[in-house]
Design a protein around this motif. Structure first.
Motif, PDB file in Angstrom:
ATOM      1  N   GLU A  82      -0.989  -3.117  14.096  1.00 12.90           N
ATOM      2  CA  GLU A  82      -1.384  -1.629  14.064  1.00 12.90           C
ATOM      3  C   GLU A  82      -0.109  -0.852  13.966  1.00 12.90           C
ATOM      4  N   ARG A  83      -0.433   0.343  13.130  1.00  4.62           N
ATOM      5  CA  ARG A  83       0.554   1.157  12.626  1.00  4.62           C
ATOM      6  C   ARG A  83       0.605   2.206  13.659  1.00  4.62           C
ATOM      7  N   LYS A  84       1.814   3.042  13.889  1.00  5.47           N
ATOM      8  CA  LYS A  84       1.815   4.001  14.873  1.00  5.47           C
ATOM      9  C   LYS A  84       1.170   5.255  14.322  1.00  5.47           C
ATOM     10  N   ASP A  85       1.298   5.293  12.837  1.00  2.00           N
ATOM     11  CA  ASP A  85       0.672   6.772  12.412  1.00  2.00           C
ATOM     12  C   ASP A  85      -0.895   6.731  12.102  1.00  2.00           C
ATOM     13  N   GLY A  86      -1.534   5.680  12.601  1.00  2.00           N
ATOM     14  CA  GLY A  86      -2.803   5.775  12.528  1.00  2.00           C
ATOM     15  C   GLY A  86      -3.524   5.417  11.134  1.00  2.00           C
ATOM     16  N   MET A  87      -2.645   4.970  10.132  1.00  2.00           N
ATOM     17  CA  MET A  87      -3.078   4.509   8.901  1.00  2.00           C
ATOM     18  C   MET A  87      -3.478   3.394   8.835  1.00  2.00           C
ATOM     19  N   LYS A  88      -4.441   3.016   8.012  1.00  2.00           N
ATOM     20  CA  LYS A  88      -5.220   1.727   8.018  1.00  2.00           C
ATOM     21  C   LYS A  88      -4.543   0.774   6.756  1.00  2.00           C
ATOM     22  N   GLN A  89      -4.251  -0.422   6.622  1.00  2.00           N
ATOM     23  CA  GLN A  89      -4.094  -1.250   5.624  1.00  2.00           C
ATOM     24  C   GLN A  89      -5.263  -1.782   4.846  1.00  2.00           C
ATOM     25  N   LEU A  90      -5.372  -1.376   3.599  1.00  2.00           N
ATOM     26  CA  LEU A  90      -6.649  -2.113   2.811  1.00  2.00           C
ATOM     27  C   LEU A  90      -6.160  -3.283   2.172  1.00  2.00           C
ATOM     28  N   PHE A  91      -7.046  -4.297   2.124  1.00  2.00           N
ATOM     29  CA  PHE A  91      -6.950  -5.491   1.661  1.00  2.00           C
ATOM     30  C   PHE A  91      -7.819  -5.625   0.317  1.00  2.00           C
ATOM     31  N   ILE A  92      -7.326  -6.661  -0.493  1.00  2.00           N
ATOM     32  CA  ILE A  92      -8.292  -7.122  -1.640  1.00  2.00           C
ATOM     33  C   ILE A  92      -8.851  -8.404  -1.364  1.00  2.00           C
ATOM     34  N   GLY A  93     -10.190  -8.173  -1.611  1.00  2.00           N
ATOM     35  CA  GLY A  93     -11.490  -9.288  -1.446  1.00  2.00           C
ATOM     36  C   GLY A  93     -11.030 -10.342  -2.384  1.00  2.00           C
ATOM     37  N   LYS A  94     -11.834 -11.475  -2.251  1.00  2.00           N
ATOM     38  CA  LYS A  94     -11.949 -12.469  -3.340  1.00  2.00           C
ATOM     39  C   LYS A  94     -12.730 -12.107  -4.496  1.00  2.00           C
ATOM     40  N   ASP A  95     -13.538 -11.223  -4.336  1.00  2.00           N
ATOM     41  CA  ASP A  95     -14.038 -10.508  -5.612  1.00  2.00           C
ATOM     42  C   ASP A  95     -13.617  -9.348  -6.500  1.00  2.00           C
ATOM     43  N   GLY A  96     -12.304  -9.174  -5.795  1.00  2.00           N
ATOM     44  CA  GLY A  96     -11.573  -7.888  -6.307  1.00  2.00           C
ATOM     45  C   GLY A  96     -11.755  -6.581  -5.367  1.00  2.00           C
ATOM     46  N   SER A  97     -12.829  -6.710  -4.740  1.00  2.00           N
ATOM     47  CA  SER A  97     -13.257  -5.373  -3.900  1.00  2.00           C
ATOM     48  C   SER A  97     -12.037  -4.872  -2.869  1.00  2.00           C
ATOM     49  N   LEU A  98     -12.040  -3.653  -2.522  1.00  2.00           N
ATOM     50  CA  LEU A  98     -11.253  -3.455  -1.410  1.00  2.00           C
ATOM     51  C   LEU A  98     -12.032  -3.614  -0.039  1.00  2.00           C
ATOM     52  N   LEU A  99     -11.200  -4.017   1.014  1.00  2.00           N
ATOM     53  CA  LEU A  99     -11.836  -4.399   2.202  1.00  2.00           C
ATOM     54  C   LEU A  99     -10.945  -3.499   3.262  1.00  2.00           C
ATOM     55  N   HIS A 100     -11.581  -2.849   4.222  1.00  2.00           N
ATOM     56  CA  HIS A 100     -10.922  -2.058   5.392  1.00  2.00           C
ATOM     57  C   HIS A 100     -10.627  -2.948   6.395  1.00  2.00           C
ATOM     58  N   PHE A 101     -10.527  -4.459   6.418  1.00  2.00           N
ATOM     59  CA  PHE A 101     -10.277  -5.009   7.514  1.00  2.00           C
ATOM     60  C   PHE A 101      -9.528  -6.261   7.003  1.00  2.00           C
ATOM     61  N   GLY A 102      -8.561  -6.867   7.965  1.00  2.00           N
ATOM     62  CA  GLY A 102      -8.024  -8.125   7.385  1.00  2.00           C
ATOM     63  C   GLY A 102      -6.603  -8.190   8.006  1.00  2.00           C
ATOM     64  N   ASN A 103      -5.955  -9.248   7.702  1.00  6.87           N
ATOM     65  CA  ASN A 103      -4.608  -9.409   8.536  1.00  6.87           C
ATOM     66  C   ASN A 103      -3.702  -9.619   7.429  1.00  6.87           C
ATOM     67  N   MET A 104      -2.471  -9.027   7.741  1.00  8.34           N
ATOM     68  CA  MET A 104      -1.308  -9.227   6.884  1.00  8.34           C
ATOM     69  C   MET A 104      -0.554 -10.772   7.197  1.00  8.34           C
ATOM     70  N   ALA A 105      -0.214 -11.272   6.209  1.00  3.96           N
ATOM     71  CA  ALA A 105       0.423 -12.622   6.329  1.00  3.96           C
ATOM     72  C   ALA A 105       2.092 -12.429   6.203  1.00  3.96           C
ATOM     73  N   ILE A 106       2.372 -12.938   7.450  1.00  2.00           N
ATOM     74  CA  ILE A 106       3.904 -12.832   7.577  1.00  2.00           C
ATOM     75  C   ILE A 106       4.508 -14.058   7.766  1.00  2.00           C
ATOM     76  N   ASP A 107       5.603 -14.327   6.793  1.00  2.00           N
ATOM     77  CA  ASP A 107       6.269 -15.654   6.767  1.00  2.00           C
ATOM     78  C   ASP A 107       6.923 -16.009   7.747  1.00  2.00           C
ATOM     79  N   LYS A 108       6.646 -17.168   8.545  1.00  2.00           N
ATOM     80  CA  LYS A 108       7.539 -17.610   9.776  1.00  2.00           C
ATOM     81  C   LYS A 108       8.579 -18.460   9.346  1.00  2.00           C
ATOM     82  N   ASN A 109       8.845 -18.513   8.082  1.00  2.00           N
ATOM     83  CA  ASN A 109       9.940 -19.391   7.784  1.00  2.00           C
ATOM     84  C   ASN A 109      11.111 -18.491   7.662  1.00  2.00           C
ATOM     85  N   MET A 110      10.781 -17.305   7.495  1.00  2.00           N
ATOM     86  CA  MET A 110      11.949 -16.331   7.380  1.00  2.00           C
ATOM     87  C   MET A 110      12.465 -15.990   8.848  1.00  2.00           C
ATOM     88  N   GLU A 111      13.831 -16.488   8.885  1.00  2.00           N
ATOM     89  CA  GLU A 111      14.307 -16.278  10.117  1.00  2.00           C
ATOM     90  C   GLU A 111      14.552 -14.863  10.681  1.00  2.00           C
TER      91      GLU A 111
END
Length: 148
Positions: free
Chosen positions: A63-92
């Protein structure tokens, strides 16, 4: 005295200089379609590669503080307005560019900031890096978002 009439007006063809280069020759529908298909193929190949490499990542809804939303690319190449960002847990721990331990992220470009590198905006009170903040009137620091 008036000018005399041109006797060759019937067969006169106006000539103009036209430059036809490689760009003009390749700028047809077939060529543009090939470029579009190649670009889509490269995008999908990169997306498949990133999906294979994110197996060790956990998805986090951000959730961003400024109220902006992140767009995601779907499997067919279309833009989606929902989704989750992947964060690498190996990065300490993330480190700032000056080798200091990360304390905050820049609210504009989201790079890691340590205590020495962070600048607080005098208007919105958020932390920014030196590239995203400016010196305003009376020596106060102002972010590029508030500097209008």
């Amino acid at each position: 005295m008036a000018k005399r009439a041109n006797p060759y007006t019937d067969d006169f063809i106006q000539q103009s200089k036209i430059y036809v280069g490689l760009k003009q020759l390749n700028n047809n529908e077939d060529g543009l379609r090939k470029v579009y298909e190649k670009t889509l193929e490269l995008l999908f190949r990169g997306a498949k590669k990133s999906q294979n490499s994110t197996q060790s990542c956990e998805t986090v809804h951000v959730e961003r503080k400024d109220g902006m939303k992140q767009l995601f690319i779907g499997k067919d190449g279309s833009l989606l307005h929902f989704g989750n960002m992947a964060i690498d847990k190996n990065m300490e721990a993330q480190y700032c560019a000056c080798s200091g331990l990360k304390v905050n992220c820049c609210a504009y470009c989201e790079i890691a900031l340590c205590v020495a590198c962070q600048h607080q905006c005098g208007v919105c009170q958020q932390f920014y890096c030196s590239k995203c903040s400016l010196i305003g009137q009376e020596g106060t620091e102002i972010c590029v978002s508030c500097y209008t």
